[in-house]
Enzyme design. Structure first.
Site, PDB file in Angstrom:
ATOM      1  N   ARG A 169       0.823  -1.222   0.000  1.00  0.00           N
ATOM      2  CA  ARG A 169       0.000   0.000   0.000  1.00  0.00           C
ATOM      3  C   ARG A 169       0.856   1.271   0.000  1.00  0.00           C
ATOM      4  O   ARG A 169       0.389   2.342  -0.362  1.00  0.00           O
ATOM      5  CB  ARG A 169      -0.969  -0.042   1.189  1.00  0.00           C
ATOM      6  CG  ARG A 169      -2.091   0.917   1.129  1.00  0.00           C
ATOM      7  CD  ARG A 169      -3.353   0.449   1.856  1.00  0.00           C
ATOM      8  NE  ARG A 169      -3.133  -0.264   3.087  1.00  0.00           N
ATOM      9  CZ  ARG A 169      -2.677   0.267   4.217  1.00  0.00           C
ATOM     10  NH1 ARG A 169      -2.368   1.548   4.274  1.00  0.00           N
ATOM     11  NH2 ARG A 169      -2.530  -0.467   5.307  1.00  0.00           N
ATOM     12  N   TYR A 226     -15.987  16.257 -16.089  1.00  0.00           N
ATOM     13  CA  TYR A 226     -16.437  14.871 -16.246  1.00  0.00           C
ATOM     14  C   TYR A 226     -17.523  14.584 -15.198  1.00  0.00           C
ATOM     15  O   TYR A 226     -17.384  14.979 -14.033  1.00  0.00           O
ATOM     16  CB  TYR A 226     -15.209  13.970 -16.045  1.00  0.00           C
ATOM     17  CG  TYR A 226     -15.454  12.507 -15.944  1.00  0.00           C
ATOM     18  CD1 TYR A 226     -16.171  11.823 -16.915  1.00  0.00           C
ATOM     19  CD2 TYR A 226     -14.926  11.767 -14.878  1.00  0.00           C
ATOM     20  CE1 TYR A 226     -16.367  10.455 -16.824  1.00  0.00           C
ATOM     21  CE2 TYR A 226     -15.111  10.405 -14.791  1.00  0.00           C
ATOM     22  CZ  TYR A 226     -15.838   9.759 -15.765  1.00  0.00           C
ATOM     23  OH  TYR A 226     -16.026   8.400 -15.670  1.00  0.00           O
ATOM     24  N   ASP A 272      -7.472  18.683 -14.353  1.00  0.00           N
ATOM     25  CA  ASP A 272      -7.570  17.334 -14.890  1.00  0.00           C
ATOM     26  C   ASP A 272      -7.149  17.420 -16.361  1.00  0.00           C
ATOM     27  O   ASP A 272      -7.846  17.996 -17.187  1.00  0.00           O
ATOM     28  CB  ASP A 272      -9.022  16.847 -14.737  1.00  0.00           C
ATOM     29  CG  ASP A 272      -9.232  15.447 -15.289  1.00  0.00           C
ATOM     30  OD1 ASP A 272      -8.417  14.984 -16.107  1.00  0.00           O
ATOM     31  OD2 ASP A 272     -10.243  14.819 -14.904  1.00  0.00           O
ATOM     32  N   LYS A 297      -6.238   6.360 -19.668  1.00  0.00           N
ATOM     33  CA  LYS A 297      -6.571   6.827 -21.022  1.00  0.00           C
ATOM     34  C   LYS A 297      -5.306   6.940 -21.872  1.00  0.00           C
ATOM     35  O   LYS A 297      -4.661   5.945 -22.122  1.00  0.00           O
ATOM     36  CB  LYS A 297      -7.324   8.148 -20.933  1.00  0.00           C
ATOM     37  CG  LYS A 297      -8.406   8.180 -19.853  1.00  0.00           C
ATOM     38  CD  LYS A 297      -9.532   7.209 -20.092  1.00  0.00           C
ATOM     39  CE  LYS A 297     -10.610   7.399 -19.041  1.00  0.00           C
ATOM     40  NZ  LYS A 297     -11.602   6.374 -19.013  1.00  0.00           N
TER      41      LYS A 297
HETATM   42  C1  LIG Z   1     -11.653  13.707 -17.853  1.00  0.00           C
HETATM   43  C2  LIG Z   1     -11.668  12.483 -16.993  1.00  0.00           C
HETATM   44  N1  LIG Z   1     -11.179  12.555 -15.750  1.00  0.00           N
HETATM   45  C3  LIG Z   1     -11.169  11.491 -14.931  1.00  0.00           C
HETATM   46  C4  LIG Z   1     -11.681  10.274 -15.346  1.00  0.00           C
HETATM   47  C5  LIG Z   1     -11.681   9.113 -14.402  1.00  0.00           C
HETATM   48  O1  LIG Z   1     -10.667   8.228 -14.700  1.00  0.00           O
HETATM   49  P1  LIG Z   1     -10.726   6.667 -14.304  1.00  0.00           P
HETATM   50  O2  LIG Z   1     -11.808   6.070 -15.120  1.00  0.00           O
HETATM   51  O3  LIG Z   1      -9.342   6.188 -14.614  1.00  0.00           O
HETATM   52  O4  LIG Z   1     -11.040   6.623 -12.852  1.00  0.00           O
HETATM   53  C6  LIG Z   1     -12.200  10.149 -16.638  1.00  0.00           C
HETATM   54  C7  LIG Z   1     -12.765   8.864 -17.084  1.00  0.00           C
HETATM   55  O5  LIG Z   1     -13.367   8.762 -18.125  1.00  0.00           O
HETATM   56  C8  LIG Z   1     -12.201  11.286 -17.478  1.00  0.00           C
HETATM   57  O6  LIG Z   1     -12.706  11.232 -18.719  1.00  0.00           O
END
Ligand SMILES: Cc1ncc(COP(=O)(O)O)c(C=O)c1O
Length: 388
Positions: A55, A108, A178, A203
């Site tokens: 962890r 998101y 983000d 991603k």
């Molecule tokens: C812009 C954005 N931020 C955060 C996330 C969350 O990422 P995760 O699915 O790896 O938790 C996503 C997921 O689609 C996203 O599109």
């Protein structure tokens, strides 16, 4: 004579090879040994490199953190089990009851939902329009954190990160960006004055649709409470996933170059198509943030675009049934081109009113453009759109 049971546990041992392998081994171990208590102290206090417990992270975590920090020219990074766990680690590490978050309303859907969840713990959120500085300035009064996306999901809105960071800092507010859609290839927000950058490494950075992973990068001191929360609350990933993400990242630039070039051409093609009502791509002059994108993004405008058909579920299903290569998949950032439907997936749990305000009607589609041959992708769209 040692017994079979003892031999079975100990005989193989753990030996470090004398020379280094080209590829980092996967350290599939949840716990680590120490010669004595002095070594325990030295590792805990950072005087000696070493691992403690799964962890707390393994050498595979440290390698991924070094990569993510390096790509963003940051002092340090924390690797987490997903983009959402990275965001949660930031929120839980930095916020306390009574704090206010100012968030772009274009975030998101799950990020907005986590911010809703935090209301139960006394953290409130004010949502703002990224192109309304007067509203943002007002909202920043007394706030703790401003949350933005470099290229928002799914309308591809691009905030002026430099200007908004400046506004926030003048009010003593930290800025978190983000950067998932842009990846470090298109934007390094820390260089534009942002305090912390996070990404869903699931991603583009991993890039092969086979790993869940997230990262936060920034100054070492700022990351300390975030790392502490991630470790205590078990928000870290496992060594295998870190290894895969590192391998995927080796080709980040090549993939992004190709995908962004494909995306620009597909955006132009879709914009000219009579069945398409609107295209959202910051690389097109028609996008409201085209000028800002040229300051904030580099190397093009990214591999994500959205487009609108007539507001009809039937139209979307007809298109999906007609496509040969492009499939529906509710993620993004892989090598293959995929479509998603925000109203039924990423933004499903927003209220109908919130979805309407964002224009996420039943004909709104988001496309993650991959690295396939451009004319095959164009033809695929052309023949499927012809069925509408
Ligand atoms: C812009 C954005 N931020 C955060 C996330 C969350 O990422 P995760 O699915 O790896 O938790 C996503 C997921 O689609 C996203 O599109």
């Amino acid at each position: 004579m040692d017994s079979l049971s003892t031999l079975a546990v100990h005989i193989a041992g753990v030996e470090a090879p004398l020379n280094l392998p080209v590829s980092q081994p996967i350290y599939q171990s949840a716990s680590w040994t120490f010669r004595d208590l002095d070594e325990v102290d030295a590792v805990y206090e950072g005087r000696q490199a070493g691992a403690i417990y799964g962890r707390n992270g393994t050498p595979n975590h440290r390698a991924l953190e070094a990569l993510f920090a390096g790509l963003h020219r940051a002092e340090a990074a924390v690797a987490c089990a997903s983009g959402m766990s990275a965001l949660s680690a930031v929120f839980l590490g930095l916020l306390k009851a009574g704090d206010t978050v100012v968030a772009s309303r274009d975030l998101y859907g799950s990020t907005l939902n986590v911010l809703h969840d935090l209301e139960r713990f006394g953290v409130s959120t004010r949502t703002v329009e990224i192109d309304n500085p007067a509203q943002i300035e007002q909202a920043l009064i007394g706030a703790r954190l401003l949350v933005l996306e470099t290229s928002s999901n799914p309308r591809l809105r691009v905030p002026n990160l430099e200007r908004l960071s400046d506004l926030a800092h003048r009010r003593g507010v930290l800025v978190l960006v983000d950067n998932t859609f842009a990846s470090p290839y298109h934007c390094r927000p820390l260089e534009l004055g942002v305090d912390l950058v996070m990404e869903s490494l699931t991603k583009f950075v991993n890039g092969h649709s086979d790993v869940m992973m997230g990262g936060v990068a920034g100054p070492q001191q700022r990351l300390e409470p975030i790392r502490a929360v991630a470790t205590r609350m078990g928000l870290v990933s496992n060594p295998q996933e870190c290894w895969l993400a590192l391998r995927g990242a080796e080709t980040l630039e090549l993939r992004m170059q190709r995908a962004a070039a494909n995306a620009l051409e597909l955006a132009r093609f879709l914009e000219a198509h009579p069945k398409v009502r609107q295209v959202h791509y910051p690389g097109l002059p028609s996008h409201p943030d085209h000028a800002t994108a040229q300051k904030v993004l580099q190397n093009g405008a990214g591999a994500m675009l959205s487009f609108e058909l007539e507001p009809s579920r039937t139209a979307v299903n007809t298109l999906l049934h007609g496509l040969r290569y492009i499939r529906m998949a509710l993620s993004l950032g892989g090598t293959c081109t995929t479509l998603s439907h925000p109203a039924t997936s990423s933004h499903r749990f927003l209220s109908p009113g919130e979805r309407d305000a964002l224009g996420l009607h039943p004909g709104f589609l988001r496309m993650s453009v991959g690295i396939e041959n451009l004319s095959d992708l164009r033809q695929d769209l052309e023949q499927a759109l012809a069925r509408l």
